[in-house]
Design a protein around this motif. Structure first.
Motif, mmCIF file in Angstrom:
data_model
loop_
_atom_site.group_PDB
_atom_site.id
_atom_site.type_symbol
_atom_site.label_atom_id
_atom_site.label_comp_id
_atom_site.label_asym_id
_atom_site.label_seq_id
_atom_site.Cartn_x
_atom_site.Cartn_y
_atom_site.Cartn_z
ATOM 1 N N HIS A 81 0.822 -1.222 0.000
ATOM 2 C CA HIS A 81 0.000 0.000 0.000
ATOM 3 C C HIS A 81 0.850 1.265 0.000
ATOM 4 C CE1 HIS A 81 -3.182 -2.850 0.735
ATOM 5 N NE2 HIS A 81 -2.604 -3.238 1.867
ATOM 6 N N VAL A 82 1.957 1.233 -0.723
ATOM 7 C CA VAL A 82 2.792 2.417 -0.877
ATOM 8 C C VAL A 82 2.062 3.411 -1.764
ATOM 9 C CG1 VAL A 82 4.969 3.285 -1.786
ATOM 10 C CG2 VAL A 82 4.906 1.096 -0.574
ATOM 11 N N ASP A 83 1.955 4.668 -1.305
ATOM 12 C CA ASP A 83 1.247 5.686 -2.089
ATOM 13 C C ASP A 83 2.051 6.975 -2.109
ATOM 14 O OD1 ASP A 83 0.797 6.985 0.364
ATOM 15 O OD2 ASP A 83 -1.100 5.932 0.669
ATOM 16 N N ALA A 84 1.416 8.046 -2.526
ATOM 17 C CA ALA A 84 2.108 9.317 -2.723
ATOM 18 C C ALA A 84 2.658 9.912 -1.434
ATOM 19 C CB ALA A 84 1.171 10.322 -3.390
ATOM 20 N N ALA B 131 9.878 4.621 2.172
ATOM 21 C CA ALA B 131 9.684 4.806 3.605
ATOM 22 C C ALA B 131 8.453 5.663 3.846
ATOM 23 C CB ALA B 131 10.907 5.459 4.241
ATOM 24 N N GLN B 132 7.805 5.426 4.951
ATOM 25 C CA GLN B 132 6.676 6.246 5.365
ATOM 26 C C GLN B 132 7.025 6.913 6.687
ATOM 27 O OE1 GLN B 132 2.914 4.411 6.550
ATOM 28 N NE2 GLN B 132 1.837 5.900 5.271
ATOM 29 N N VAL B 133 6.910 8.231 6.709
ATOM 30 C CA VAL B 133 7.191 9.011 7.901
ATOM 31 C C VAL B 133 5.897 9.678 8.351
ATOM 32 C CG1 VAL B 133 8.542 10.903 8.889
ATOM 33 C CG2 VAL B 133 9.567 9.404 7.162
ATOM 34 N N GLN B 134 5.548 9.505 9.608
ATOM 35 C CA GLN B 134 4.335 10.107 10.153
ATOM 36 C C GLN B 134 4.698 10.960 11.357
ATOM 37 O OE1 GLN B 134 1.572 6.911 10.922
ATOM 38 N NE2 GLN B 134 1.039 6.692 8.767
ATOM 39 N N GLN B 135 4.357 12.266 11.254
ATOM 40 C CA GLN B 135 4.656 13.216 12.321
ATOM 41 C C GLN B 135 6.139 13.182 12.692
ATOM 42 O OE1 GLN B 135 1.891 12.199 15.453
ATOM 43 N NE2 GLN B 135 0.207 13.316 14.472
ATOM 44 N N ASP B 136 6.976 13.174 11.656
ATOM 45 C CA ASP B 136 8.438 13.181 11.781
ATOM 46 C C ASP B 136 9.020 11.899 12.364
ATOM 47 O OD1 ASP B 136 8.710 15.727 10.703
ATOM 48 O OD2 ASP B 136 8.446 16.702 12.647
ATOM 49 N N LEU B 137 8.192 10.859 12.541
ATOM 50 C CA LEU B 137 8.677 9.588 13.072
ATOM 51 C C LEU B 137 8.601 8.516 11.992
ATOM 52 C CD1 LEU B 137 6.937 9.579 16.577
ATOM 53 C CD2 LEU B 137 9.332 10.126 16.086
ATOM 54 N N LEU B 138 9.631 7.701 11.908
ATOM 55 C CA LEU B 138 9.645 6.616 10.930
ATOM 56 C C LEU B 138 8.591 5.581 11.303
ATOM 57 C CD1 LEU B 138 10.977 5.297 8.458
ATOM 58 C CD2 LEU B 138 12.615 4.226 10.014
#
Length: 893
Positions: free
Chosen positions: A762-765, A781-788
């Motif tokens: 489910h890799v997206d934009a 990589a997915q980063v959410q709120q500056d956290l990996l």
């Protein structure tokens, strides 16, 4: 408020005492210094018990065909379904497959329901896979399944012969007791290890005999002949206390031959063979400790008797510091033997003989009694496959991983009319085949007793509040029995009720005729049951409530046994080759077993990262010279194939201690932790004709590199279910602190990695992505709120960044440079710290090497003082010694 509970470890047969301390929501586990099995020591697994108590993955509600239901419905449905099977097909169409993970009270109730009320003996235990050959060997020699040795005998012996056991890893606390005794005796105590592999146990050995698998009987027949030829027999004991010596000696002489012949047949140096025989002949106080390398064989019972023969011939039994000693694998394998949870015996060590069948039926006041022995484990699942058994109730075990020819077990369960599973886990390899799931309590929640390898009964006590719908196994069995129409026989209110009943049965018409008698506990009060202290059962004349081990008389001390004549039987045994052997197609012999930090099929130990930090992926050990000959590189993925339905894929691990032509692979990995690593799929279902125990130590296999076209790994905050049909041929799931690590490789190369990742992960934009088509690399990589949150790395050539360095990024906000580094692959720095050596204290290889070099360490004692490594269970000490030897700074004269 602090509350402490004394209980017993749920892992191996050593039976270590544990203290669980609860302070608010925090639970810690430590060794019980008052328990006579361990005196406070715990192994790495025991020390990590508090980390395995979460409700993650628990079965928390009864289910019928995948739908949650209430207990009343589940119990009524189960009872009705079992009665329908009996009415339609007969009593023998029912089977129970139980476990050494059950408490004695659970075991007893299951055995009573099956043999005394349903009326068939088709109940067998997964302990059939670990110690059934010892049971059979004891009965043939002694007339009873009696273990005559104590742990203290190891400390008082002058020679300990360890056969087919890697004690240092499989029974580490007992191994440390032996190691301490050796130091205390200033090396007067000699140790011989007989094992095809050079394991960590050999670290304290004076002599290692790496015999050819299957040659144990030749070795010990040769010893018996040597003892006679050099006049080292106890003729008085032979005459007064044994029978059959002449026949056993004659067969030994015929089948062993000369020293050169024996050495050649066992594939060991003549001088080493002579030294072993000399040590055994000239040392009176000898303990021969043996385990799965002897038992798990198609001739395991004969191997056991070949060992016992040598002790009988020298009168080295029934006295301090001597005797044959079978050390069990599971925490309550011995308890299962006591209550008759094997298909070929009744409760309280009673056999299938009319006199004993009448005793049991009268005591139980049951409507029937099983007329004959039932089907043993392998035969039981064969009967399911053939359609003869229509309903199977599986309790606290995972046969699709642990039994031989494991894929056939899948097929059998898939076609079985009724599969009932009572367990504490919602997802293991066996659960998907269940029509009815019943949630059981687990360690820390349930209450009862277990018996360890030296016949010591200890209490397991609850210190956790169980989930509302999780029930004790004895309660589940009893409730279903009542609903089947057997209310009067199963009206138990507590495990103490069951313990009293089972204790009472052991004394019926006994009066010292049988070895097992704990009838003094038949009037035990509930209060005394709660405060029950570890108790080692002993001959009937010595029964007392106090655990007075110092003055307790021993089994066979007077030279009397439980045979009709009162004399022990010498058993003539001829060497029998394993039922399979190497060929040009399958040139290696595969040996299987446990590793240091894992337990059985990982349903408990797989929950804690530190127990997977030493050996984190499934592997096969191979000698470097064999690897070179077969073009295998260290740590690369390889395939093992035995000609059965499925190959496995694991990593190659080089070991100089591995005998040429032999391989070793651990038994633990399941389909929750790896794609194709169930070693049981390779094992043919060859069994011992007396014990029914399978051959797990001698499987001819082929070994070759896995032709992966790409390699990769994924780190994720969340546990993921890896996609099927994604071209992933190999994967392994590894828990880490705060995230999950997945290693994988594939033999199908996607046309477009970005599309592949988008479809399956489910890799997206919102993800960061990098693709290098020319070099076959893909990173995202997915980063959410500056956290990996998640990162995925793919490479065609296997060149991948450090997992250790990347793991540091999960616990803090990422810098811009680190975000870019995720795409370039230049991020993080490998510290090597996840290559853990000491799992008890989480000490990594890099820290150990740095300490050795920077602080001038030249001994394990110094290293342990600085880092604590090796000061708990001690199973890492052999590896620490190697590191000190390799990295010590040499002093210049």
């Amino acid at each position: 408020m602090t509350h402490t509970t004394q209980t017993t470890c749920p892992y191996c047969g050593v039976g270590c005492g544990v203290v669980a301390t609860r302070e608010g929501d925090k639970i810690t586990v430590s060794g019980d210094k008052t328990h006579p099995s361990n005196y406070g020591r715990l192994c790495s697994k025991g020390a990590a018990l508090a980390e395995t108590l979460s409700l993650d993955g628990r079965l928390l509600q009864p289910e019928i065909r995948g739908q949650q239901t209430d207990w009343e419905t589940a119990l009524n449905t189960t009872a009705s379904a079992l009665n329908d099977i009996i009415e339609k097909y007969g009593r023998s169409a029912i089977g129970f497959y139980v476990s050494g993970q059950l408490l004695t009270e659970d075991y007893y109730v299951a055995n009573k329901l099956m043999k005394g009320y349903i009326g068939t003996a088709n109940i067998d235990s997964n302990s059939r896979l670990c110690m059934a050959s010892s049971v059979a060997g004891h009965k043939r020699a002694f007339g009873s399944d009696t273990v005559p040795v104590d742990y203290s005998d190891l400390e008082q012996a002058d020679l300990v012969v360890i056969v087919g056991s890697n004690m240092a890893w499989c029974h580490p606390v007992l191994f440390q007791r032996l190691s301490a005794a050796r130091q205390q005796h200033n090396d007067k105590l000699k140790i011989v290890v007989i094992d095809p592999r050079r394991t960590a146990t050999c670290d304290i050995a004076d002599l290692h005999l790496p015999i050819k698998t299957g040659s144990d009987v030749i070795l010990f027949n040769g010893l018996l002949h040597h003892l006679r030829a050099h006049d080292h027999l106890d003729y008085r004991f032979i005459e007064q206390s044994t029978q059959g010596f002449a026949s056993a000696l004659q067969i030994a002489k015929e089948t062993a031959g000369s020293i050169p012949t024996i050495a050649q047949a066992c594939d060991i140096p003549e001088n080493d063979l002579i030294e072993f025989y000399r040590l055994f002949a000239r040392t009176e106080k000898v303990v021969t400790l043996y385990s799965q390398g002897v038992n798990q064989s198609s001739s395991g019972t004969d191997k056991v008797n070949s060992i016992i023969n040598c002790h009988l011939a020298t009168g080295r039994i029934g006295r301090v510091g001597m005797g044959p000693f079978s050390i069990t694998g599971q925490p309550n394998a011995m308890g299962g033997r006591e209550v008759g949870a094997l298909a070929n015996q009744l409760a309280a060590h009673l056999e299938f003989e009319p006199e004993y069948q009448a005793i049991v039926q009268n005591y139980w006041q049951s409507p029937t009694i099983a007329p004959q022995a039932g089907l043993k484990a392998v035969d039981m699942f064969e009967a399911i496959q053939q359609g003869d058994i229509k309903a199977i109730w599986i309790m606290a075990t995972n046969p699709i991983v642990s039994l031989p020819d494991a894929n056939k077990i899948k097929t059998a369960l898939a076609n079985c009319e009724l599969v009932i599973v009572s367990d504490c886990v919602r997802n293991n390899d066996t659960v998907p085949y269940a029509h009815i799931l019943l949630p059981a309590q687990t360690w820390g929640e349930k209450d009862g007793t277990v018996t360890n390898s030296e016949r010591r009964i200890s209490r397991q006590r609850a210190f956790l509040t169980a989930p509302v719908e999780a029930k004790p196994d004895w309660w589940i069995i009893s409730q279903i029995a009542q609903r089947m129409g057997y209310r009067h026989g199963f009206n138990y209110q507590s495990p103490a009720d069951i313990f009293r009943e089972y204790a009472g049965l052991s004394g019926v018409e006994n009066n010292g005729r049988r070895d097992f008698d704990i009838s003094i506990f038949s009037q035990l009060t509930d209060e005394t049951y709660q405060t029950f202290t570890p108790y080692q059962w002993a001959p009937r004349s010595t029964l007392q409530l106090a655990s007075d081990t110092h003055h307790r008389p021993r089994f066979f001390a007077e030279g009397r046994f439980y045979t009709p004549s009162g004399k022990a039987n010498f058993i003539p045994v001829r060497p029998i080759a394993p039922k399979s052997d190497t060929s040009t197609s399958y040139p290696f012999i595969l040996n299987t077993g446990r590793i240091r930090d894992q337990w059985h099929t990982m349903t408990r130990t797989g929950k804690t990262p530190r127990l997977l930090s030493h050996l984190s992926e499934p592997f096969v050990e191979i000698h470097p010279d064999d690897a070179q000959a077969f073009n295998i590189k260290e740590n690369e993925l390889v395939c093992l194939d035995s000609g059965l339905q499925q190959q496995i894929i694991v990593r190659a691990k080089f070991s100089e201690g591995q005998k040429r032509g032999y391989l070793f692979a651990p038994m633990h990995w399941n389909e929750q932790f790896s794609a194709q690593a169930r070693v049981g799929t390779l094992i043919a279902p060859h069994t011992d004709p007396y014990s029914g125990q399978p051959e797990f130590k001698h499987t001819p296999v082929a070994l070759y590199p896995y032709s992966a076209t790409w390699h990769g790994f994924l780190l994720s905050k969340n546990s993921l279910e890896l996609p099927k049909n994604a071209g992933i041929g190999y994967w392994a799931k590894i828990p880490q602190q705060g995230f999950w690590q997945y290693e994988f490789a594939g033999d199908e190369l996607p046309l477009n990695w970005a599309t592949w990742a988008s479809t399956h992960f489910h890799v997206d934009a919102t993800w960061l992505e990098f693709t290098d088509i020319a070099h076959g690399r893909y990173r995202c990589a997915q980063v959410q709120q500056d956290l990996l949150d998640t990162c995925l790395f793919i490479s065609r050539d296997g060149q991948l960044p450090s997992r250790t360095g990347l793991s540091d990024l999960f616990n803090r906000p990422l810098t811009l440079q680190e975000r870019l580094g995720l795409l370039t692959g230049q991020v993080g720095k490998s510290t090597g710290e996840r290559d853990t050596v000491c799992a008890c204290f989480g000490v990594g290889r890099a820290t150990i090497i740095k300490t050795i070099q920077e602080q001038g360490v030249n001994s394990v004692t110094q290293l342990s003082e600085i880092l604590k490594a090796g000061t708990n269970c001690g199973s890492c000490i052999p590896e620490l010694k190697q590191l000190v030897a390799q990295h010590v700074i040499k002093q210049v004269a």
